[in-house]
Motif scaffolding. Structure first.
Motif, PDB file in Angstrom:
ATOM      1  N   GLU A  97       0.826  -1.212   0.000  1.00  0.00           N
ATOM      2  CA  GLU A  97       0.000   0.000   0.000  1.00  0.00           C
ATOM      3  C   GLU A  97       0.859   1.260   0.000  1.00  0.00           C
ATOM      4  O   GLU A  97       0.577   2.209  -0.727  1.00  0.00           O
ATOM      5  CB  GLU A  97      -0.946   0.000   1.197  1.00  0.00           C
ATOM      6  CG  GLU A  97      -2.068  -1.017   1.063  1.00  0.00           C
ATOM      7  CD  GLU A  97      -2.918  -1.131   2.323  1.00  0.00           C
ATOM      8  OE1 GLU A  97      -2.634  -0.435   3.329  1.00  0.00           O
ATOM      9  OE2 GLU A  97      -3.873  -1.930   2.300  1.00  0.00           O
ATOM     10  N   GLN A 100       2.099   1.983  -3.304  1.00  0.00           N
ATOM     11  CA  GLN A 100       1.013   2.032  -4.294  1.00  0.00           C
ATOM     12  C   GLN A 100       1.189   0.939  -5.346  1.00  0.00           C
ATOM     13  O   GLN A 100       0.961   1.157  -6.537  1.00  0.00           O
ATOM     14  CB  GLN A 100       0.911   3.411  -4.925  1.00  0.00           C
ATOM     15  CG  GLN A 100       0.614   4.481  -3.902  1.00  0.00           C
ATOM     16  CD  GLN A 100       0.600   5.884  -4.473  1.00  0.00           C
ATOM     17  OE1 GLN A 100       0.964   6.112  -5.616  1.00  0.00           O
ATOM     18  NE2 GLN A 100       0.164   6.829  -3.664  1.00  0.00           N
ATOM     19  N   ARG A 102      -0.308  -1.891  -6.840  1.00  0.00           N
ATOM     20  CA  ARG A 102      -1.642  -2.485  -6.959  1.00  0.00           C
ATOM     21  C   ARG A 102      -1.515  -3.978  -7.231  1.00  0.00           C
ATOM     22  O   ARG A 102      -0.696  -4.404  -8.040  1.00  0.00           O
ATOM     23  CB  ARG A 102      -2.422  -1.768  -8.046  1.00  0.00           C
ATOM     24  CG  ARG A 102      -2.661  -0.300  -7.658  1.00  0.00           C
ATOM     25  CD  ARG A 102      -3.353   0.534  -8.711  1.00  0.00           C
ATOM     26  NE  ARG A 102      -4.458  -0.157  -9.344  1.00  0.00           N
ATOM     27  CZ  ARG A 102      -4.714  -0.083 -10.644  1.00  0.00           C
ATOM     28  NH1 ARG A 102      -3.955   0.658 -11.433  1.00  0.00           N
ATOM     29  NH2 ARG A 102      -5.735  -0.731 -11.155  1.00  0.00           N
TER      30      ARG A 102
END
Length: 176
Positions: A97, A100, A102
């Motif tokens: 997270e 970032q 994904r």
């Protein structure tokens, strides 16, 4: 992956990738050392494998898959904590997270390993290690964020505090 940034305490080396899991793969080995300690003892180790199957995989639900392994020694009070496995998994999720990165279809296991010595080895102290085996499907072909997140996670397993972007950690001062 070559663009990935990581802390100075971690060394990444390319190693032979498993050949049967996917048509294409690359693998890295990691070691985290305390540069201020004499002999630079190893604090944590790990493996990062990026698999690619252009035909895709119904299990992966994508064409790429990251497979990882991390191992580190723990202090006995932390190693005996029943929540240490959940904490290890949280480090993975938070690192992804934070970067970032994904992903989908994450799964894994956290294992505590207690080693006790007997007989001629009885003088060795007991040790407790944590191992995390995990995999996930990156949402896209760029794995840079995933490798950076994983490198930070290996450092977390080694007990190193997080370092925010733009901050350079000062070396620890050894007092005699």
């Amino acid at each position: 992956m070559r663009r990935a940034r990581h802390r100075q305490e971690i060394t990444l080396d390319e190693i032979p990738a498993p050949g049967r899991l996917a048509p294409f793969a690359v693998a890295l080995a990691a070691e985290v050392h305390d540069p201020t300690a004499e002999g630079q003892p190893e604090l944590a180790t790990g493996r990062f494998v990026l698999l690619h199957d252009p035909a895709g995989s119904s299990v992966w639900k994508g064409t790429f898959r990251v497979v990882t392994y991390i191992r580190a020694s723990l202090e006995s009070d932390l190693g005996n904590d029943p929540m240490v496995g959940a904490v290890a998994w949280t480090w993975l999720v938070e690192a992804l997270e934070t970067h970032q990165a994904r992903y989908a279809e994450a799964g894994g296991t956290a294992t505590r390993v207690l080693s006790e010595s007997f007989g001629g080895l009885a003088t060795r102290p007991d040790t407790i290690d944590i191992e995390l085996r995990a995999s996930w499907t990156p949402e896209g072909p760029d794995s840079t964020d995933h490798l950076e997140a994983w490198a930070d996670m290996v450092c977390a397993f080694a007990g190193l505090p997080p370092v925010p972007d733009g901050v350079t950690p000062l070396p620890r001062i050894r007092r005699n």
